[in-house]
Each structure stands twice: as C-alpha cells, then as structure tokens.
Design a protein around this motif. Structure first.
Motif, mmCIF file in Angstrom:
data_model
loop_
_atom_site.group_PDB
_atom_site.id
_atom_site.type_symbol
_atom_site.label_atom_id
_atom_site.label_comp_id
_atom_site.label_asym_id
_atom_site.label_seq_id
_atom_site.Cartn_x
_atom_site.Cartn_y
_atom_site.Cartn_z
ATOM 1 N N TYR A 177 23.858 18.929 -6.646
ATOM 2 C CA TYR A 177 23.923 17.642 -8.019
ATOM 3 C C TYR A 177 22.700 16.819 -7.812
ATOM 4 C CZ TYR A 177 25.845 14.083 -10.846
ATOM 5 O OH TYR A 177 26.086 13.278 -11.812
ATOM 6 N N ASP A 178 22.089 16.799 -9.088
ATOM 7 C CA ASP A 178 21.048 15.925 -9.640
ATOM 8 C C ASP A 178 21.550 14.844 -10.437
ATOM 9 O OD1 ASP A 178 18.874 14.483 -10.673
ATOM 10 O OD2 ASP A 178 17.668 16.305 -11.366
ATOM 11 N N ARG A 179 21.953 13.719 -9.713
ATOM 12 C CA ARG A 179 22.623 12.600 -10.395
ATOM 13 C C ARG A 179 21.900 11.963 -11.324
ATOM 14 N NH1 ARG A 179 26.457 9.537 -7.901
ATOM 15 N NH2 ARG A 179 25.909 10.610 -6.079
ATOM 16 N N SER A 180 20.244 11.945 -11.384
ATOM 17 C CA SER A 180 19.337 11.322 -12.605
ATOM 18 C C SER A 180 19.875 12.193 -13.597
ATOM 19 C CB SER A 180 18.024 11.391 -11.929
ATOM 20 O OG SER A 180 17.467 12.552 -11.763
ATOM 21 N N ARG A 181 19.942 13.464 -13.553
ATOM 22 C CA ARG A 181 20.153 14.252 -15.015
ATOM 23 C C ARG A 181 21.456 14.689 -15.044
ATOM 24 N NH1 ARG A 181 16.394 19.228 -14.785
ATOM 25 N NH2 ARG A 181 17.106 18.844 -12.601
ATOM 26 N N ASP A 182 22.539 14.129 -14.273
ATOM 27 C CA ASP A 182 23.823 14.723 -14.317
ATOM 28 C C ASP A 182 23.878 16.353 -14.515
ATOM 29 O OD1 ASP A 182 26.678 14.361 -14.377
ATOM 30 O OD2 ASP A 182 26.660 14.154 -16.634
ATOM 31 N N ARG A 183 23.313 17.081 -13.409
ATOM 32 C CA ARG A 183 23.173 18.378 -13.526
ATOM 33 C C ARG A 183 23.892 18.942 -12.232
ATOM 34 N NH1 ARG A 183 20.194 21.373 -17.725
ATOM 35 N NH2 ARG A 183 19.077 23.092 -16.927
ATOM 36 N N TYR A 184 24.451 19.917 -12.329
ATOM 37 C CA TYR A 184 24.736 20.881 -11.203
ATOM 38 C C TYR A 184 24.089 21.982 -11.030
ATOM 39 C CZ TYR A 184 28.716 17.659 -10.398
ATOM 40 O OH TYR A 184 29.766 16.562 -10.195
ATOM 41 N N ASP A 197 14.002 20.740 -18.718
ATOM 42 C CA ASP A 197 14.916 20.861 -17.465
ATOM 43 C C ASP A 197 14.810 21.847 -16.303
ATOM 44 O OD1 ASP A 197 16.358 18.546 -17.954
ATOM 45 O OD2 ASP A 197 17.898 19.443 -19.486
ATOM 46 N N ASP A 212 14.373 21.379 -12.592
ATOM 47 C CA ASP A 212 15.458 21.850 -11.590
ATOM 48 C C ASP A 212 14.851 22.646 -10.179
ATOM 49 O OD1 ASP A 212 17.485 21.673 -13.622
ATOM 50 O OD2 ASP A 212 17.542 23.636 -14.276
#
Length: 601
Positions: A215-222, A298, A302
């Motif tokens: 989980y990348d918290r800075s981009r809210d991306r799983y 992104d 990623d």
C-alpha cells in the motif's frame, strides 16, 4: 467474467482497433446495406453493384463477378473483418461512443468518413451507429450497413485510396518493410557452435510463488505483486510490468523460467491500467477515461515504490532476507509496460512533442498504440523524468513508444533489449520500435519475430484475455506461438545473466546465430545491434514529414486528385499481375506516401 466478456472486446475494438473497422467501411463496404445498390466512383468512371454481392463476400468469402474489377482491394483482412462480429453491452457502448463522437477526434473521424461518401453526411453516419446500438448487442459490418439511411450510396474510390493508407498507416508501412527486415537482419556467418545446454529449458532450482499487496499511502494505491523465488537466489532482481488491460500473470511462464535459474522475479500489477480497472469503470465509461493520463505517471512510480519496499524486506524480513537484489534490477515490460521500463531507464517523457504529434495526426492515421499514447497529452507538464538508478537492464517486448519520449531515448545509458513482432497491429514496428531503437545510444539488441503479433509472447493461459478475444486484430497465440515463447525464455535468460557471475557462459545466446536457430516454418527470428542499412532507408522513406521540395515536385506534375487516381489505377494493374515485383510495389506505395490534399490534413 461474463460482463467482462461483453465490455472488454468493445473497448479494445473501438479504441484499439477503430482504424481496421473504418478501413473495412471504406474499401467497398461503406454504410449501404439498407440500400439496393452501391456506386463505386473513380473520377469520371462509375460502376454500379448490388448490395447482395457484398453480402456474398461476408458469407462465402467468394468474390462475385461484379466485384472482380475490385478484387485487389478485397484482401484476406477485409474478408475477415466483413465476417467478424463482437458482442457488447448496448448501453455501455452507446455511452462510450457518444463521448467519442463529441470529442474533436470523433468529429474529425465523421468528417473524413463522410468525404468518402459524396451523398452522405456526418449526421447520417452517426445516426446509423446509434441506431445499430439500439437494435443489437452483436456488432458487425453487415448490421451496420442494414441500418444506414440511404437507398443508394456513392463511394469515392480515390478518397478511399487516401484513407486506406491513412487508416493505421504505420501498420501498413510496417508490413511493407517486412521483406527488408527479414533479409537485412539475417546472419551470413551462421557457423558459431552452440553450447550443449539449452537456456529455453527450465533450470534445476525449485520455485515457489506467492502473492502480496503493498500500500502506497502517499498515492492511496494498492499494488499487488506475484513473487517467484528459488531456494538459492543469485544474480539480479527481475521486475515485470504488464501492458494495458492486462495483469501481473501475463508473463507467468517467463517468471517461473527465470526463477528456476535462481533469479528472483517480482511481477507488478498496475491498478489504474490493468484489466480490473476496466471492469471497475465499465459502467458509464467515457472514451477519455479508458486510459487515464495519470497512469503515465503512476506506473513508473509503482515500480520505484515496490523497489523501496523490497529493499526493506530484503534487510528485515526473515522470509525474504537476501532474496531481493535491488541494487541490480532488470526490468521487463510488455506494450504499455515497455513504456514503463524505458521511463525508469532514464528516458524523459516529452509531452510537448507528444501533443504536437497527436494534434497533427489524423485519427485515422493512428495505430491503437497511438490512441493510447495520446492519452498522456492531457498531463499538465512539458516533460517528466522517472529515472531510477537501480535499473541496470531493460527488456521490452512490443513496447508502446511512438512519440512519448520525443528524441530523449538517448538518455538511457543501460543495456536494452527490444523485441518487435512483424505483424503487430497494436504497436506497429516502425513507429513504436524501429525508429525509437535508432535513438538508443547504449548497448542494445533488436530481436525481430517475423510472423508474430502483439500477443504472441503471452502466457498460454492468456488465451482468454481481452486482447486474445479481440476479433478485429489478428493474433498468433497459444500453441501457434510456442516458438516465440521459447525465444523469449532463451534470450531473456541470457540477457539477465549478463548481470551475474555467469555472464560469459550466456553471451553466445545473445548472438544472431542462436536467435535464428530457434526459427520455425511460420515464425522466423533474427537479431542485430544496429538496424540494417536497407531498413534505415525504408524508415526514412516512410517518414511522413515529407520535405516541401518533394511535395512541390509532385504537385507541379499533377493535381492532387489526378495524382491519387493515377496511383490507384497503377495499384490495380500491379496487384492483378501474379509476377509483380516487391520493388515495383514498394515504389508505388512510396509514391502514395507523398500524395497530399489540404482537405485531409
């Protein structure tokens, strides 16, 4: 999955394969099946045929007597398109097309189509499309023609000739260059003795595979990962990036193969451009939302984020300690993943150049990959760079490149291996591989797979994917593509091992002789570190940035329409002769490249 089967082919067929559909309309099957007759017009010459004659081609693939004079236009591809159909959800399709036709590109498309049909207009064409979507969920050319609101339709063949070349022109040019590629890359000194071991066979290491989500918290991306690990790990870390509307399992066979030699492989799934993203946005999807421009940002981020996390796991996690050599990373990307890999390798995203290309390129001239790359033009930057110094090697299969990097590919300083398929209808070889390959100023290899297509490298389990179900772009997959997967296994392993202590042992598998030895009857392979002179010449010929001098010379000889008609007649005469030479055909199409009419620019 049932819903996916309904919407996915529509998205790719309309966006990715929009040009082949339009080409079928122009080459003798323009909207006319509600009509009783069709008038084919070339200058002062006119020929009337019945609608039933066209229907016979779709049903039997036989060309009736009335269409024999136009036999040279009715190719195998046109016959396939005539008999093809794909299933869509009418509501979703209608919303999608409504957005497309309202866009500037959509308006240009309708205008260009209507100019080939002197007695039709844009509103009639749009009306026919909308009416078809209300009546059926099984779309095909025949049904489209049945709802077209005219009794008799006139088709202007000279303008069809121009549009025929413009429609996915880069793919047509790529097909014409095939013979030069096949000859130019052939190795005349095919005498090197190959080692006794076979790098296409699985290694002796047992492989375990597991899935995890970061989980990348800075981009809210799983970000989901599939990790392939051998008990004893050595060499670099390999990271994989899939293409648009695909997933992390697309190259599963290659991941397992590399891992069986002790190489850890991490296959990354990009949540904004994978198949699941299409499912989530399918209802109410708009043309502009198929590929969000943010994905061009992104995707590289990623990979860098994943490498950061793997570095920590490599030091602190008991299970993975010592398994991730993030100081030496080989990245492998297919299609859109090829863009991702090259961006991480150091090439700057050149949005200014890309926007200029997309603004000047007619929608009909774009390949499917061009439609996708132009999505990046909406980004509010002139340039962006995503270089990650941990990337030490790049492997790209059928990459989407085009104008994404402008002339910035020379910024890449790490060894790069590129595979191009001669019959790729998604990312045509000239504009998306051969031209970009010339820019690379580092150690580089070009592998040509003659007879292969965009999906030929995919895992055999990808036969049910969106691209495989695409009915309008021919794909060589499954058992037919087995030699391509063998090539990918052998060459990829040899290239990756150049970062290991066993470098010298695998060097011979990066030689032309080895690559050619894997060729089969319908799939032939070749390799080079530079493009052959004949191919470079061809690329210059097919460069659409024609000099003003050449254009002026042609215009002084003949008026644009007369010029088109002349080439049109010459094409017919040449193609009706069984003994016509490749050189004559090349000269003909070279001439056509320089034909220009201000109305079509």
């Amino acid at each position: 999955m049932k819903f996916l089967n309904l919407i996915s082919p529509f998205i790719f067929n309309v966006v990715g394969s929009f040009s082949p559909i339009l080409l079928a309309f122009f080459l003798g099957v323009s909207p006319s099946f509600s009509a009783e007759s069709i008038v084919l017009k070339a200058g002062l010459l006119e020929n009337k045929i019945t609608v039933e004659d066209l229907q016979k081609i779709a049903k039997t693939e036989e060309i009736p007597p009335s269409l024999q004079p136009y036999k040279f236009l009715i190719t195998r591809e046109i016959k396939e398109i005539l008999s093809s159909s794909f299933r869509v959800d009418p509501i979703i399709a209608e919303q999608f097309l409504e957005d497309l036709l309202k866009s500037d590109d959509g308006k240009k498309l309708l205008k260009q189509i209507s100019q080939t049909l002197p007695d039709s207009n844009s509103s009639e064409i749009e009306k026919a499309i909308q009416l078809l979507l209300k009546q059926t969920s099984n779309l095909n050319i025949i049904d489209f023609l049945r709802v077209y609101p005219q009794k008799t339709v006139t088709i202007d063949l000279p303008k069809v000739a121009i549009l025929g070349l413009k429609t996915n022109g880069s793919f047509l040019y790529s097909r014409l260059i095939n013979s030069q590629l096949d000859k130019g890359f052939k190795n005349s000194l095919n005498s090197e003795e190959l080692p006794k071991f076979d790098p296409t066979l699985l290694g002796d290491k047992s492989v375990s595979a597991e899935t995890t989500v970061l989980y990348d918290r800075s981009r809210d991306r799983y970000i989901s990962l599939d990790i392939y690990i051998a008990e004893k790990t050595r060499g670099p870390l390999v990271v994989m990036s899939h293409g648009f509307a695909s997933d992390r399992r697309f190259l599963r066979y290659l991941a397992k193969h590399l891992a069986s030699y002790g190489v850890t492989v991490v296959s990354v799934e990009h949540p904004g451009s994978d198949i699941h993203a299409l499912i989530k946005t399918a209802t109410g999807i708009k043309f502009s939302q198929v590929l969000p421009s943010q994905e061009f940002i992104d995707r590289p981020q990623d990979i860098s984020f994943v490498l950061n996390k793997l570095t920590i796991l490599n030091k602190k996690n008991r299970e993975f300690k010592g398994k991730f050599n993030t100081k030496k990373v080989s990245i492998i990307g297919h299609s859109f993943g090829g863009y991702t890999a090259l961006a991480l390798g150091g090439a700057s995203l050149d949005l200014k150049t890309l926007r200029r290309f997309c603004q000047n390129k007619s929608p009909l001239e774009r390949s499917p990959a061009d439609w996708l790359q132009c999505a990046a033009g909406e980004l509010p930057y002139p340039k962006r760079n995503f270089k990650d110094n941990r990337i030490k090697q790049i492997i790209v299969f059928n990459p989407i490149i085009g104008e994404l990097f402008g002339d910035k590919l020379s910024q890449i300083k790490v060894p790069t291996l590129m595979l191009s398929a001669s019959d790729d209808g998604i990312t045509p070889t000239i504009s998306h591989q051969l031209k970009p390959f010339q820019q690379l100023a580092t150690e580089k290899y070009m592998v040509m797979a003659m007879g292969a297509t965009h999906m030929s490298i995919s895992d055999i389990n990808s036969m049910n994917s969106v691209m495989a179900k695409n009915t309008l772009v021919r794909e060589v997959m499954g058992e037919k593509a087995k030699p391509v997967r063998q090539l990918v296994r052998g060459v990829s392993l040899a290239f990756v091992q150049q970062l290991s202590p066993e470098k010298s042992k695998y060097e011979i598998f990066l030689k032309p002789a080895y690559v050619e030895s894997l060729s089969q009857e319908n799939l032939t392979f070749s390799m080079g570190t530079e493009l052959p002179i004949t191919v470079k010449t061809w690329i210059n010929v097919t460069n659409m940035k024609t000099s003003a001098a050449n254009l002026s010379f042609l215009r002084s000889k003949l008026a644009p329409v007369q010029n088109i008609q002349s080439y049109f007649v010459n094409a017919r005469e040449l193609l009706l002769q069984p003994q016509y030479s490749t050189e004559k055909l090349n000269d003909l199409f070279t001439g056509l490249l320089y034909v220009h009419d201000d109305k079509w620019s």
